[in-house]
Design an enzyme around this catalytic site. Structure first.
Site, PDB file in Angstrom:
ATOM      1  N   ASP A 126       0.848  -1.193   0.000  1.00 19.12           N
ATOM      2  CA  ASP A 126       0.000   0.000   0.000  1.00 19.12           C
ATOM      3  C   ASP A 126       0.882   1.241   0.000  1.00 19.12           C
ATOM      4  OD1 ASP A 126      -2.075   1.989   0.804  1.00 19.12           O
ATOM      5  OD2 ASP A 126      -3.264   0.220   1.299  1.00 19.12           O
ATOM      6  N   ASP A 131       3.311   1.285  -4.789  1.00 18.47           N
ATOM      7  CA  ASP A 131       2.352   2.004  -5.632  1.00 18.47           C
ATOM      8  C   ASP A 131       1.993   1.095  -6.810  1.00 18.47           C
ATOM      9  OD1 ASP A 131       1.000   3.574  -7.448  1.00 18.47           O
ATOM     10  OD2 ASP A 131       2.417   5.230  -7.396  1.00 18.47           O
ATOM     11  N   VAL A 132       0.737   0.679  -6.880  1.00 20.38           N
ATOM     12  CA  VAL A 132       0.344  -0.304  -7.902  1.00 20.38           C
ATOM     13  C   VAL A 132       0.478   0.213  -9.332  1.00 20.38           C
ATOM     14  CG1 VAL A 132      -1.238  -1.613  -6.412  1.00 20.38           C
ATOM     15  CG2 VAL A 132      -2.120   0.327  -7.754  1.00 20.38           C
ATOM     16  N   ASN A 165      -6.550  -5.484  -4.980  1.00 21.30           N
ATOM     17  CA  ASN A 165      -7.666  -4.793  -4.321  1.00 21.30           C
ATOM     18  C   ASN A 165      -7.549  -3.263  -4.349  1.00 21.30           C
ATOM     19  OD1 ASN A 165      -9.777  -4.376  -2.011  1.00 21.30           O
ATOM     20  ND2 ASN A 165      -7.863  -3.605  -1.140  1.00 21.30           N
ATOM     21  N   TYR A 188     -14.531   6.083 -13.262  1.00 24.60           N
ATOM     22  CA  TYR A 188     -14.321   4.948 -12.342  1.00 24.60           C
ATOM     23  C   TYR A 188     -14.904   3.664 -12.940  1.00 24.60           C
ATOM     24  CZ  TYR A 188     -14.894   2.193  -7.971  1.00 24.60           C
ATOM     25  OH  TYR A 188     -14.880   1.207  -7.001  1.00 24.60           O
ATOM     26  N   THR A 218     -16.543   1.757   3.903  1.00 22.21           N
ATOM     27  CA  THR A 218     -15.091   1.915   4.077  1.00 22.21           C
ATOM     28  C   THR A 218     -14.769   3.407   3.952  1.00 22.21           C
ATOM     29  OG1 THR A 218     -14.532   1.822   1.726  1.00 22.21           O
ATOM     30  CG2 THR A 218     -14.701  -0.314   2.877  1.00 22.21           C
ATOM     31  N   THR A 273     -16.033   5.156   0.713  1.00 18.56           N
ATOM     32  CA  THR A 273     -17.424   5.570   0.535  1.00 18.56           C
ATOM     33  C   THR A 273     -17.851   6.567   1.621  1.00 18.56           C
ATOM     34  OG1 THR A 273     -17.939   3.485   1.634  1.00 18.56           O
ATOM     35  CG2 THR A 273     -18.319   3.587  -0.727  1.00 18.56           C
TER      36      THR A 273
HETATM   37  N1  LIG Z   1     -16.179   0.663  -0.845  1.00 18.30           N
HETATM   38  C1  LIG Z   1     -17.012   0.317  -1.809  1.00 18.30           C
HETATM   39  O1  LIG Z   1     -18.231   0.573  -1.747  1.00 18.30           O
HETATM   40  C2  LIG Z   1     -16.500  -0.450  -3.008  1.00 18.30           C
HETATM   41  C3  LIG Z   1     -17.460  -1.015  -3.860  1.00 18.30           C
HETATM   42  C4  LIG Z   1     -17.025  -1.759  -4.953  1.00 18.30           C
HETATM   43  C5  LIG Z   1     -15.680  -1.897  -5.214  1.00 18.30           C
HETATM   44  N2  LIG Z   1     -14.764  -1.305  -4.379  1.00 18.30           N
HETATM   45  C6  LIG Z   1     -13.353  -1.526  -4.700  1.00 18.30           C
HETATM   46  O2  LIG Z   1     -12.776  -2.301  -3.648  1.00 18.30           O
HETATM   47  C7  LIG Z   1     -11.402  -1.963  -3.514  1.00 18.30           C
HETATM   48  C8  LIG Z   1     -11.097  -1.581  -2.064  1.00 18.30           C
HETATM   49  O3  LIG Z   1     -11.868  -0.419  -1.744  1.00 18.30           O
HETATM   50  P1  LIG Z   1     -12.085   0.134  -0.262  1.00 18.30           P
HETATM   51  O4  LIG Z   1     -13.514   0.465  -0.158  1.00 18.30           O
HETATM   52  O5  LIG Z   1     -11.448  -0.758   0.724  1.00 18.30           O
HETATM   53  O6  LIG Z   1     -11.273   1.517  -0.390  1.00 18.30           O
HETATM   54  P2  LIG Z   1     -10.377   2.333   0.660  1.00 18.30           P
HETATM   55  O7  LIG Z   1     -10.205   3.685   0.068  1.00 18.30           O
HETATM   56  O8  LIG Z   1     -10.929   2.208   2.016  1.00 18.30           O
HETATM   57  O9  LIG Z   1      -8.965   1.559   0.606  1.00 18.30           O
HETATM   58  C9  LIG Z   1      -8.194   1.576  -0.567  1.00 18.30           C
HETATM   59  C10 LIG Z   1      -6.741   1.297  -0.226  1.00 18.30           C
HETATM   60  O10 LIG Z   1      -6.004   1.380  -1.447  1.00 18.30           O
HETATM   61  C11 LIG Z   1      -4.815   2.105  -1.197  1.00 18.30           C
HETATM   62  N3  LIG Z   1      -4.289   2.701  -2.437  1.00 18.30           N
HETATM   63  C12 LIG Z   1      -4.767   3.775  -3.112  1.00 18.30           C
HETATM   64  N4  LIG Z   1      -3.971   4.049  -4.152  1.00 18.30           N
HETATM   65  C13 LIG Z   1      -2.983   3.116  -4.141  1.00 18.30           C
HETATM   66  C14 LIG Z   1      -1.857   2.872  -4.970  1.00 18.30           C
HETATM   67  N5  LIG Z   1      -1.559   3.682  -6.025  1.00 18.30           N
HETATM   68  N6  LIG Z   1      -1.043   1.832  -4.684  1.00 18.30           N
HETATM   69  C15 LIG Z   1      -1.303   1.032  -3.616  1.00 18.30           C
HETATM   70  N7  LIG Z   1      -2.346   1.222  -2.777  1.00 18.30           N
HETATM   71  C16 LIG Z   1      -3.171   2.262  -3.057  1.00 18.30           C
HETATM   72  C17 LIG Z   1      -5.216   3.148  -0.163  1.00 18.30           C
HETATM   73  O11 LIG Z   1      -4.083   3.689   0.522  1.00 18.30           O
HETATM   74  C18 LIG Z   1      -6.137   2.330   0.737  1.00 18.30           C
HETATM   75  O12 LIG Z   1      -5.420   1.688   1.763  1.00 18.30           O
HETATM   76  C19 LIG Z   1     -11.140  -0.846  -4.526  1.00 18.30           C
HETATM   77  O13 LIG Z   1     -10.610  -1.396  -5.714  1.00 18.30           O
HETATM   78  C20 LIG Z   1     -12.519  -0.279  -4.782  1.00 18.30           C
HETATM   79  O14 LIG Z   1     -12.602   0.355  -6.037  1.00 18.30           O
HETATM   80  C21 LIG Z   1     -15.141  -0.586  -3.293  1.00 18.30           C
END
Ligand SMILES: NC(=O)c1ccc[n+]([C@@H]2O[C@H](COP(=O)([O-])OP(=O)(O)OC[C@H]3O[C@@H](n4cnc5c(N)ncnc54)[C@H](O)[C@@H]3O)[C@@H](O)[C@H]2O)c1
Length: 251
Positions: A37, A60-61, A87, A152, A187, A190
């Site tokens: 992360d 960084d992904v 993720n 997105y 999370t 959102t």
């Molecule tokens: N929360 C929702 O409602 C939801 C719904 C559908 C899909 N998703 C997807 O699920 C996944 C996780 O989402 P979440 O809700 O836990 O989000 P979140 O924002 O709580 O966590 C995302 C994590 O990704 C990390 N991150 C961001 N950019 C990065 C990078 N360049 N390199 C490495 N790490 C990086 C952040 O530091 C954070 O720890 C995401 O792909 C999101 O698009 C989320």
């Protein structure tokens, strides 16, 4: 016997939200886990909390050199990587007329390119060491449309499509690739868009009448990472309380 004994996993975006829950459950099920992360403080704190079978990598992904480092480090530290939870992601809403190209490109770089680079980075290791499982985080926005979400959603549809292609290409090499499609999950991603009020509104639209929580999502990752899902490849699995079960007039 734990469900993930012998698994070495990289969890991107593992420091918070769904990634944190995935990392915690992977470790609880016996996996050795690299929490990868950009959030250094939260990621290191989680790794410290989880103990010797977890490690934080500043990663960084969207950067291919960073991927090479994190995979090499994981291989040396814990043994050959055989699970990738792709993720990490960011969400930025924006109208088509107004969203700046730079922001569209940033979303693309992290969500879509990041997912591709992750698959690319682990394939050689997995192929040489008996295969593996790649789990790509798409979304319900990769199954349907939402106003104000074009940039997105484009990346989440791309992840769904890349997953199918990768499943075809990597299946013969013993690597399974699947996408998961969460609905609205509580999370930081959102919560930042309206807090409790947004959660209540979201819940009212879900057949189960609640938004999801990271603890609802992590077990699906455990299942797809484990040998229990050994014949599941190229699948898209929604985990959304039923929001994609209907059409616009479904009530
Ligand atoms: N929360 C929702 O409602 C939801 C719904 C559908 C899909 N998703 C997807 O699920 C996944 C996780 O989402 P979440 O809700 O836990 O989000 P979140 O924002 O709580 O966590 C995302 C994590 O990704 C990390 N991150 C961001 N950019 C990065 C990078 N360049 N390199 C490495 N790490 C990086 C952040 O530091 C954070 O720890 C995401 O792909 C999101 O698009 C989320």
């Amino acid at each position: 016997m734990n469900r993930l004994d012998g698994k070495v996993a990289i969890v991107t975006g593992g420091a918070q939200g769904q990634g944190e829950a995935i990392s915690r459950q992977f470790v609880a099920e016996g996996a050795r886990v690299v929490i990868a992360d950009i959030a250094k403080e939260a990621g290191q704190a989680l790794a410290d909390d989880l103990g010797a079978t977890a490690h934080f990598a500043d990663h960084d992904v969207s950067d291919s050199a960073s991927w090479a480092r994190v995979v090499e480090d994981a291989n040396e530290r814990f043994g050959a990587v055989n699970v990738l939870a792709n993720n990490a992601g960011i969400l930025r809403f924006g109208d088509i007329e107004r969203q700046p190209a730079e922001e569209v490109e940033l979303i693309w770089r992290i969500n879509q390119l990041g997912c591709f680079l992750g698959m690319q980075a682990v394939t050689r290791t997995m192929r040489k060491n008996g295969g593996g499982s790649i789990i790509n985080a798409s979304s319900v926005e990769g199954l349907a449309g939402m106003a104000g979400c074009t940039a997105y959603a484009a990346t989440k549809w791309a992840i769904r499509g890349m997953t199918k292609c990768a499943a075809m290409e990597l299946g013969p090499k013993g690597i399974r690739v699947n996408s998961i499609h969460p609905g609205m999950i509580d999370t930081p991603m959102t919560r930042v868009h309206g807090g409790d009020a947004a959660m209540e509104f979201g819940a009212s639209r879900v057949p189960l009448r609640r938004v999801g929580h990271p603890a609802d999502i992590a077990p699906l990752y455990v299942f797809l990472a484990s040998n229990e899902s050994s014949y599941i490849n190229g699948a898209e699995i929604s985990i959304d309380g039923g929001v994609t079960a209907t059409h616009a007039f479904g009530g």
